[in-house]
Design a protein around this motif. Structure first.
Motif, PDB file in Angstrom:
ATOM      1  N   LEU A   1       0.840  -1.214   0.000  1.00  0.00           N
ATOM      2  CA  LEU A   1       0.000   0.000   0.000  1.00  0.00           C
ATOM      3  C   LEU A   1       0.868   1.256   0.000  1.00  0.00           C
ATOM      4  O   LEU A   1       0.553   2.243  -0.663  1.00  0.00           O
TER       5      LEU A   1
ATOM      6  N   LEU B   1       2.167   1.814  -3.391  1.00  0.00           N
ATOM      7  CA  LEU B   1       1.081   2.272  -4.272  1.00  0.00           C
ATOM      8  C   LEU B   1       0.815   3.761  -4.078  1.00  0.00           C
ATOM      9  O   LEU B   1       0.669   4.525  -5.043  1.00  0.00           O
ATOM     10  N   ILE B   2       0.751   4.185  -2.836  1.00  0.00           N
ATOM     11  CA  ILE B   2       0.500   5.609  -2.557  1.00  0.00           C
ATOM     12  C   ILE B   2       1.641   6.449  -3.120  1.00  0.00           C
ATOM     13  O   ILE B   2       1.434   7.498  -3.735  1.00  0.00           O
TER      14      ILE B   2
ATOM     15  N   LEU C   1       1.299   6.674  -6.851  1.00  0.00           N
ATOM     16  CA  LEU C   1       0.172   7.522  -7.211  1.00  0.00           C
ATOM     17  C   LEU C   1       0.516   9.000  -7.087  1.00  0.00           C
ATOM     18  O   LEU C   1       0.145   9.802  -7.928  1.00  0.00           O
ATOM     19  N   MET C   2       1.221   9.325  -6.037  1.00  0.00           N
ATOM     20  CA  MET C   2       1.568  10.738  -5.833  1.00  0.00           C
ATOM     21  C   MET C   2       2.416  11.263  -6.966  1.00  0.00           C
ATOM     22  O   MET C   2       2.258  12.390  -7.392  1.00  0.00           O
TER      23      MET C   2
ATOM     24  N   SER D   1       0.321  11.163 -10.682  1.00  0.00           N
ATOM     25  CA  SER D   1      -0.934  11.893 -10.858  1.00  0.00           C
ATOM     26  C   SER D   1      -0.723  13.078 -11.779  1.00  0.00           C
ATOM     27  O   SER D   1       0.380  13.558 -11.962  1.00  0.00           O
ATOM     28  N   CYS D   2      -1.847  13.522 -12.378  1.00  0.00           N
ATOM     29  CA  CYS D   2      -1.756  14.609 -13.341  1.00  0.00           C
ATOM     30  C   CYS D   2      -1.217  15.849 -12.673  1.00  0.00           C
ATOM     31  O   CYS D   2      -1.557  16.142 -11.547  1.00  0.00           O
TER      32      CYS D   2
ATOM     33  N   GLN E   1      -1.024  19.850 -12.273  1.00  0.00           N
ATOM     34  CA  GLN E   1      -1.719  21.104 -12.574  1.00  0.00           C
ATOM     35  C   GLN E   1      -0.788  21.918 -13.430  1.00  0.00           C
ATOM     36  O   GLN E   1       0.391  22.016 -13.156  1.00  0.00           O
ATOM     37  N   VAL E   2      -1.330  22.478 -14.468  1.00  0.00           N
ATOM     38  CA  VAL E   2      -0.505  23.323 -15.326  1.00  0.00           C
ATOM     39  C   VAL E   2      -0.446  24.703 -14.705  1.00  0.00           C
ATOM     40  O   VAL E   2      -1.463  25.347 -14.513  1.00  0.00           O
TER      41      VAL E   2
ATOM     42  N   LYS F   1       0.180  28.239 -15.138  1.00  0.00           N
ATOM     43  CA  LYS F   1       0.346  29.234 -16.183  1.00  0.00           C
ATOM     44  C   LYS F   1       0.120  30.602 -15.574  1.00  0.00           C
ATOM     45  O   LYS F   1      -0.994  31.067 -15.438  1.00  0.00           O
ATOM     46  N   GLN F   2       1.168  31.190 -15.164  1.00  0.00           N
ATOM     47  CA  GLN F   2       1.045  32.532 -14.599  1.00  0.00           C
ATOM     48  C   GLN F   2       1.707  33.477 -15.588  1.00  0.00           C
ATOM     49  O   GLN F   2       2.797  33.973 -15.379  1.00  0.00           O
TER      50      GLN F   2
END
Lengths: 397, 155
Positions: free
Chosen positions: A5, A8-9, A12-13, A16-17, A19-20, A22-23
């Motif tokens: 487990l 797996l965690i 996954l971290m 994971s996708c 965040q883009v 964009k500033q």
């Protein structure tokens, strides 16, 4: 179990996708990638910007026109434009540079006996009472007079086919009329025939009422892979005496090609930029895979350096060719655009000068060659006063 | 123990993947911009905003503009409109000359292209949905996005 487990965690971290972030607050010029190339030759001449032509615009007429044509007969010098989506051909007398005036405005209806299949895609001002107009989707050419009355219609294509080019008329791909035939360049066909693109130069013979597609092998390598719009063909008429030829410029090719429509003879001349490294031009895919959407298409196209249009100036012994550098999408999102260069040669293709054009100021696809030389539309002057369309003269010292 | 771990694992999956919004401004910036631009016309009752670049995917832009004009969406005072990345102001004025659309309180013409210069670099128009002055959804109006027009219809 606990170990599994935890792994797996952990996985996954990291998988994971993201965040883009964009500033995009402002362009950080210091981090922008600059394309630097060595200047390969020392030019003997410099390009200078001189006289202007100021054309008065009425309240309905705006800046952008996809086709600009210069017409000269005896003492008369005319400039003809067709503003975007206007279906209107404007004719201006530019004989007196400081006192130009509109001499005709031909509004072509979308329907009725004097329409040419709806929206107009371009025109050729053959003479005052013989103006050829191409319907927007490329199936008909109408012959109209200076009153806008349709005298004849030519069916140049029956219907859309993904196998053949569809004519597009612009300043860099005009309609030509040579020896009773129209010539057009157009879209890159969606599909190939037996592994080759059909010819990108379309010919319609008005006597034989026959359409043919020429030059399906040029430039070298275009039939390998998928190039999107990068294999677009631009051209201008190269007329010396009674010898009418077409000077062809492909986006991806360092060479220019002289094509004789009568003899079908084709000669190539190296006409390479010294500032833009066009050897990096690549197809979108080596197979026939197409971009999945507009953004992917745009990203590919902007990442390629490319040659744009060519203009022939027989009176002043000059050939003009434009080239644009590559750009990255990252730069585009920061509002940073690539450099455009103007290459100038004599009629024997000896390159005399190449210089950067101020792209903030000039709209290079709105240009024409007159008795004095090459004029390019100045967008900055229009932004200052939208009652005038101003062209600046580019010449060699 | 396993049950305790399942919840954060699920949260990791759903919270970490968000709709990518390439080449556009943040929600915070956008809200601030709209507040400063529309002032008292941007209220808790405002349902949506539509940002229309003048230059970009021309078919996407013209399709949206035709749709908005023919369905009277500009008449909806709870929808805000921003025209940005303007290449030809005279052309924009001619296109929207009927019914004084550009003079309305819910329409702003970004003549200095401030929004564009601040990072709204998009080929496509953008549709923003609000609830009580909070952005709940942002969508590009592009050919592959079938969700946008029904959302506009329901405004």
């Amino acid at each position: 179990m606990k170990r599994i487990l935890s792994i797996l965690i952990f996985v996954l971290m990291f998988c994971s996708c993201n965040q883009v972030k964009k500033q995009n607050n402002s362009a950080d010029v210091s981090k922008v990638e600059r394309m630097q190339y060595d200047v390969l030759s020392v030019f003997s001449k410099k390009i200078t910007i001189g006289d202007e032509i100021r054309i008065p615009l009425d309240a309905e007429t705006t800046f952008y026109t996809e086709t600009v044509q210069f017409y000269s007969k005896k003492d008369q010098q005319l400039l003809i434009t067709m503003p975007l989506s206007s279906n209107t051909i404007n004719v201006y007398d530019i004989s007196k540079k400081n006192n130009c005036n509109q001499v005709n405005k031909i509004k072509i209806p979308l329907e009725g006996p004097n329409s040419v299949d709806g929206e107009i895609g371009g025109f050729l001002y053959h003479n005052r009472d013989s103006i050829f107009v191409l319907s927007k989707f490329g199936f008909k050419v109408g012959l109209i007079n200076n009153e806008g009355e349709v005298l004849h219609k030519y069916q140049i294509q029956q219907e859309y086919s993904p196998n053949y080019t569809v004519p597009i008329v612009s300043t860099f791909s005009p309609i030509s009329f040579i020896d009773n035939a129209f010539y057009f360049s157009g879209t890159v066909p969606e599909k190939k025939i037996n592994g080759k693109f059909s010819g990108l130069l379309m010919k319609y013979d008005i006597e034989e009422k026959k359409t043919s597609y020429l030059l399906n092998n040029f430039p070298d390598g275009i039939n390998a892979g998928y190039w999107e719009r990068m294999v677009r063909l631009f051209y201008d008429v190269y007329s010396l005496g009674n010898n009418n030829q077409l000077l062809l410029s492909y986006m991806i090719s360092d060479s220019l090609y002289l094509f004789n429509p009568k003899s079908q003879q084709l000669n190539s001349m190296m006409f390479k930029s010294s500032y833009v490294s066009t050897g990096e031009i690549k197809p979108f895919s080596k197979s026939y895979k197409k971009p999945k959407d507009y953004v992917e298409r745009a990203k590919y196209t902007m990442a390629q350096p490319k040659y744009l249009g060519v203009k022939v100036d027989v009176l002043n012994n000059r050939i003009y060719r434009f080239v644009i550098n590559k750009n990255s999408y990252a730069n585009f999102t920061k509002g940073i655009f690539p450099d455009i260069y103007l290459i100038v040669s004599d009629l024997n293709f000896n390159i005399l000068a190449e210089e950067k054009i101020d792209r903030e100021k000039y709209k290079i696809d709105m240009c024409f060659v007159s008795n004095e030389g090459l004029y390019i539309a100045n967008k900055q002057k229009y932004d200052q006063d939208d009652n005038f369309l101003v062209f600046d003269l580019f010449s060699i010292e | 123990m396993i049950r305790i771990l399942v919840i954060p694992i699920c949260l990791l999956f759903f919270l970490s993947c968000k709709e990518k919004n390439e080449a556009s401004v943040t929600d915070v910036f956008l809200l601030d911009y709209l507040e400063n631009t529309f002032k008292e016309n941007f209220t808790a009752q405002t349902k949506a905003a539509i940002i229309i670049p003048n230059v970009g995917c021309s078919s996407c832009i013209s399709q949206l503009e035709s749709y908005l004009l023919s369905n009277g969406i500009f008449d909806n005072k709870f929808v805000l409109f921003v025209f940005t990345n303007i290449d030809d102001l005279k052309l924009l004025k001619l296109r929207y000359s009927k019914n004084s659309i550009l003079q309305r309180n819910n329409v702003f013409v970004d003549k200095e292209n401030k929004l564009f210069n601040k990072g709204f670099i998009s080929f496509y128009p953008e549709f923003i949905l609000f609830s009580n002055k909070k952005i709940i959804r942002r969508l590009f109006v592009d050919p592959k996005n079938n969700d946008v027009y029904p959302l506009i219809d329901n405004l």
